[in-house]
Design a protein around this motif. Structure first.
Motif, PDB file in Angstrom:
ATOM      1  N   HIS A  21      11.508   3.222  -8.300  1.00 53.31           N
ATOM      2  CA  HIS A  21      11.293   4.382  -9.189  1.00 53.31           C
ATOM      3  C   HIS A  21      10.043   4.095  -9.992  1.00 53.31           C
ATOM      4  CE1 HIS A  21      15.297   6.298  -8.959  1.00 53.31           C
ATOM      5  NE2 HIS A  21      15.765   5.074  -8.891  1.00 53.31           N
ATOM      6  N   GLY A  22       9.224   5.104 -10.214  1.00 53.67           N
ATOM      7  CA  GLY A  22       8.056   4.925 -11.065  1.00 53.67           C
ATOM      8  C   GLY A  22       8.476   4.535 -12.475  1.00 53.67           C
ATOM      9  N   GLY A  23       7.770   3.566 -13.057  1.00 50.89           N
ATOM     10  CA  GLY A  23       8.033   3.160 -14.432  1.00 50.89           C
ATOM     11  C   GLY A  23       9.249   2.272 -14.617  1.00 50.89           C
ATOM     12  N   GLN A  24       9.899   1.866 -13.520  1.00 50.07           N
ATOM     13  CA  GLN A  24      11.070   0.985 -13.612  1.00 50.07           C
ATOM     14  C   GLN A  24      10.873  -0.203 -12.680  1.00 50.07           C
ATOM     15  OE1 GLN A  24      14.748   3.080 -12.835  1.00 50.07           O
ATOM     16  NE2 GLN A  24      14.065   4.897 -13.924  1.00 50.07           N
ATOM     17  N   ARG A  25      11.636  -1.251 -12.934  1.00 50.08           N
ATOM     18  CA  ARG A  25      11.626  -2.405 -12.037  1.00 50.08           C
ATOM     19  C   ARG A  25      12.328  -2.025 -10.734  1.00 50.08           C
ATOM     20  NH1 ARG A  25      10.834  -7.639 -14.545  1.00 50.08           N
ATOM     21  NH2 ARG A  25      11.819  -8.483 -12.691  1.00 50.08           N
ATOM     22  N   ASP A  26      11.815  -2.518  -9.622  1.00 46.40           N
ATOM     23  CA  ASP A  26      12.496  -2.316  -8.343  1.00 46.40           C
ATOM     24  C   ASP A  26      13.843  -3.008  -8.397  1.00 46.40           C
ATOM     25  OD1 ASP A  26      10.030  -1.245  -7.731  1.00 46.40           O
ATOM     26  OD2 ASP A  26       9.548  -2.683  -6.155  1.00 46.40           O
ATOM     27  N   SER A  27      14.830  -2.426  -7.721  1.00 43.32           N
ATOM     28  CA  SER A  27      16.150  -3.054  -7.656  1.00 43.32           C
ATOM     29  C   SER A  27      16.563  -3.174  -6.199  1.00 43.32           C
ATOM     30  CB  SER A  27      17.183  -2.250  -8.448  1.00 43.32           C
ATOM     31  OG  SER A  27      17.253  -0.927  -7.963  1.00 43.32           O
ATOM     32  N   THR A  28      17.122  -4.320  -5.851  1.00 41.40           N
ATOM     33  CA  THR A  28      17.547  -4.569  -4.478  1.00 41.40           C
ATOM     34  C   THR A  28      19.066  -4.574  -4.434  1.00 41.40           C
ATOM     35  OG1 THR A  28      15.532  -5.804  -4.024  1.00 41.40           O
ATOM     36  CG2 THR A  28      17.383  -6.162  -2.532  1.00 41.40           C
ATOM     37  N   HIS A  29      19.610  -3.846  -3.448  1.00 41.41           N
ATOM     38  CA  HIS A  29      21.057  -3.652  -3.345  1.00 41.41           C
ATOM     39  C   HIS A  29      21.568  -4.156  -2.001  1.00 41.41           C
ATOM     40  CE1 HIS A  29      20.853  -0.967  -6.870  1.00 41.41           C
ATOM     41  NE2 HIS A  29      19.674  -0.673  -6.367  1.00 41.41           N
ATOM     42  N   GLU A  63       0.803  -1.222   0.000  1.00 43.15           N
ATOM     43  CA  GLU A  63       0.000   0.000   0.000  1.00 43.15           C
ATOM     44  C   GLU A  63       0.838   1.275   0.000  1.00 43.15           C
ATOM     45  OE1 GLU A  63      -2.382  -3.245   2.074  1.00 43.15           O
ATOM     46  OE2 GLU A  63      -0.337  -2.496   2.213  1.00 43.15           O
ATOM     47  N   LYS A  64       1.887   1.317   0.811  1.00 43.95           N
ATOM     48  CA  LYS A  64       2.703   2.541   0.863  1.00 43.95           C
ATOM     49  C   LYS A  64       3.506   2.721  -0.428  1.00 43.95           C
ATOM     50  CE  LYS A  64       3.486   3.932   5.492  1.00 43.95           C
ATOM     51  NZ  LYS A  64       4.474   4.039   6.572  1.00 43.95           N
ATOM     52  N   ARG A  65       3.990   1.649  -0.986  1.00 44.92           N
ATOM     53  CA  ARG A  65       4.717   1.733  -2.263  1.00 44.92           C
ATOM     54  C   ARG A  65       3.817   2.352  -3.324  1.00 44.92           C
ATOM     55  NH1 ARG A  65       5.110  -0.801  -6.955  1.00 44.92           N
ATOM     56  NH2 ARG A  65       7.150  -1.091  -7.942  1.00 44.92           N
ATOM     57  N   ARG A  66       2.584   1.839  -3.429  1.00 42.83           N
ATOM     58  CA  ARG A  66       1.646   2.379  -4.423  1.00 42.83           C
ATOM     59  C   ARG A  66       1.328   3.845  -4.150  1.00 42.83           C
ATOM     60  NH1 ARG A  66      -0.004  -2.834  -3.893  1.00 42.83           N
ATOM     61  NH2 ARG A  66      -1.621  -2.424  -2.350  1.00 42.83           N
ATOM     62  N   LEU A  67       1.141   4.200  -2.878  1.00 41.68           N
ATOM     63  CA  LEU A  67       0.849   5.593  -2.526  1.00 41.68           C
ATOM     64  C   LEU A  67       1.989   6.514  -2.958  1.00 41.68           C
ATOM     65  CD1 LEU A  67      -1.006   7.661  -0.999  1.00 41.68           C
ATOM     66  CD2 LEU A  67       0.486   7.241   0.974  1.00 41.68           C
ATOM     67  N   TYR A  68       3.223   6.130  -2.645  1.00 37.92           N
ATOM     68  CA  TYR A  68       4.375   6.980  -2.989  1.00 37.92           C
ATOM     69  C   TYR A  68       4.532   7.116  -4.505  1.00 37.92           C
ATOM     70  CZ  TYR A  68       5.637   6.519   1.953  1.00 37.92           C
ATOM     71  OH  TYR A  68       5.637   6.548   3.323  1.00 37.92           O
ATOM     72  N   LEU A  69       4.316   6.034  -5.223  1.00 37.88           N
ATOM     73  CA  LEU A  69       4.404   6.110  -6.684  1.00 37.88           C
ATOM     74  C   LEU A  69       3.292   6.994  -7.255  1.00 37.88           C
ATOM     75  CD1 LEU A  69       5.393   2.451  -7.624  1.00 37.88           C
ATOM     76  CD2 LEU A  69       6.830   4.492  -7.750  1.00 37.88           C
ATOM     77  N   ASP A  70       2.077   6.829  -6.758  1.00 37.90           N
ATOM     78  CA  ASP A  70       0.955   7.647  -7.237  1.00 37.90           C
ATOM     79  C   ASP A  70       1.160   9.123  -6.918  1.00 37.90           C
ATOM     80  OD1 ASP A  70      -0.234   5.348  -8.192  1.00 37.90           O
ATOM     81  OD2 ASP A  70      -1.736   5.227  -6.584  1.00 37.90           O
ATOM     82  N   ALA A  71       1.830   9.409  -5.805  1.00 37.87           N
ATOM     83  CA  ALA A  71       2.085  10.801  -5.410  1.00 37.87           C
ATOM     84  C   ALA A  71       3.263  11.402  -6.180  1.00 37.87           C
ATOM     85  CB  ALA A  71       2.363  10.877  -3.907  1.00 37.87           C
ATOM     86  N   ALA A  72       3.919  10.602  -7.011  1.00 37.71           N
ATOM     87  CA  ALA A  72       5.072  11.037  -7.818  1.00 37.71           C
ATOM     88  C   ALA A  72       6.307  11.336  -6.970  1.00 37.71           C
ATOM     89  CB  ALA A  72       4.714  12.225  -8.711  1.00 37.71           C
ATOM     90  N   VAL A  73       6.485  10.565  -5.878  1.00 37.47           N
ATOM     91  CA  VAL A  73       7.745  10.622  -5.142  1.00 37.47           C
ATOM     92  C   VAL A  73       8.819  10.112  -6.102  1.00 37.47           C
ATOM     93  CG1 VAL A  73       9.054   9.596  -3.234  1.00 37.47           C
ATOM     94  CG2 VAL A  73       6.690  10.360  -2.867  1.00 37.47           C
ATOM     95  N   GLU A  74       9.897  10.863  -6.233  1.00 38.34           N
ATOM     96  CA  GLU A  74      10.931  10.533  -7.229  1.00 38.34           C
ATOM     97  C   GLU A  74      11.590   9.184  -6.956  1.00 38.34           C
ATOM     98  OE1 GLU A  74      15.135  12.566  -8.266  1.00 38.34           O
ATOM     99  OE2 GLU A  74      13.441  13.958  -8.226  1.00 38.34           O
TER     100      GLU A  74
END
Length: 181
Positions: A150-158, A123-134
């Motif tokens: 990042h919006g529009g990209q695959r998540d990356s784990t480091h 839920e928080k991931r979707r909220l941040y993406l919808d709010a256009a958090v960079e």
């Protein structure tokens, strides 16, 4: 067995009437999230991350590093990210309602725990993406890694290094993930 046919939708007004009892209360799209006080490990990770981010944010004029009690509001939701970087409010008035007009953060960080892992990745991931958090980071102390969203990209784990390059800058901030744990 009885099945609920209606799920209560929480409002910001109801959220603001909840007690200040040490728990963190947030509303995401009408759903109330309650999180117990953070652990020492959680706060130590935040302190270390603040030490890493602070000089970079200052030197590049990105604004400030904010911690819980500073909120982000978006479309009737209100959350207290573990950490966020955003520019200074253009018209601070000292009134709580001012959070509604506060700038959207350029970076939001949540530190996952057994209580928050699912909502941080859902839920928080979707909220941040919808709010256009960079950029959104999920720090997982159990896995000792950082997931970058990042919006529009695959998540990356480091597990080794994280690079952060806010829009408009030429020089990234790079740090070792191990510095956080």
């Amino acid at each position: 067995m009885a099945v609920a046919t209606h799920v209560k939708k929480w409002t910001l007004r109801e959220l603001h009437r909840l007690p200040d009892d040490g728990n963190k209360y947030e509303v995401v799209r009408g759903e109330l999230f309650v999180t117990p006080p953070p652990t020492d490990e959680h706060e130590t990770i935040l302190a270390k991350l603040t030490e890493i981010l602070g000089p970079y944010v200052r030197v590049h004029g990105l604004g400030h590093v904010y911690h819980p009690r500073a909120v982000m509001r978006f479309e009737g939701s209100e959350v207290e990210p573990d950490l966020m970087v955003r520019s200074e409010h253009p018209r601070p008035t000292g009134r709580d309602v001012d959070w509604t007009r506060a700038p959207i953060p350029i970076l939001v960080v949540e530190i996952a725990s057994g209580y928050t892992r699912r909502r941080d990745r859902g839920e928080k991931r979707r909220l941040y993406l919808d709010a256009a958090v960079e950029e959104y980071w999920i720090i997982d102390p159990e896995q000792r890694d950082v997931t970058v969203v990042h919006g529009g990209q695959r998540d990356s784990t480091h597990r080794d290094f994280v690079n952060w390059l806010p829009a408009g800058l030429a020089v990234p901030l790079t740090f070792e993930v191990g510095e956080l744990f």
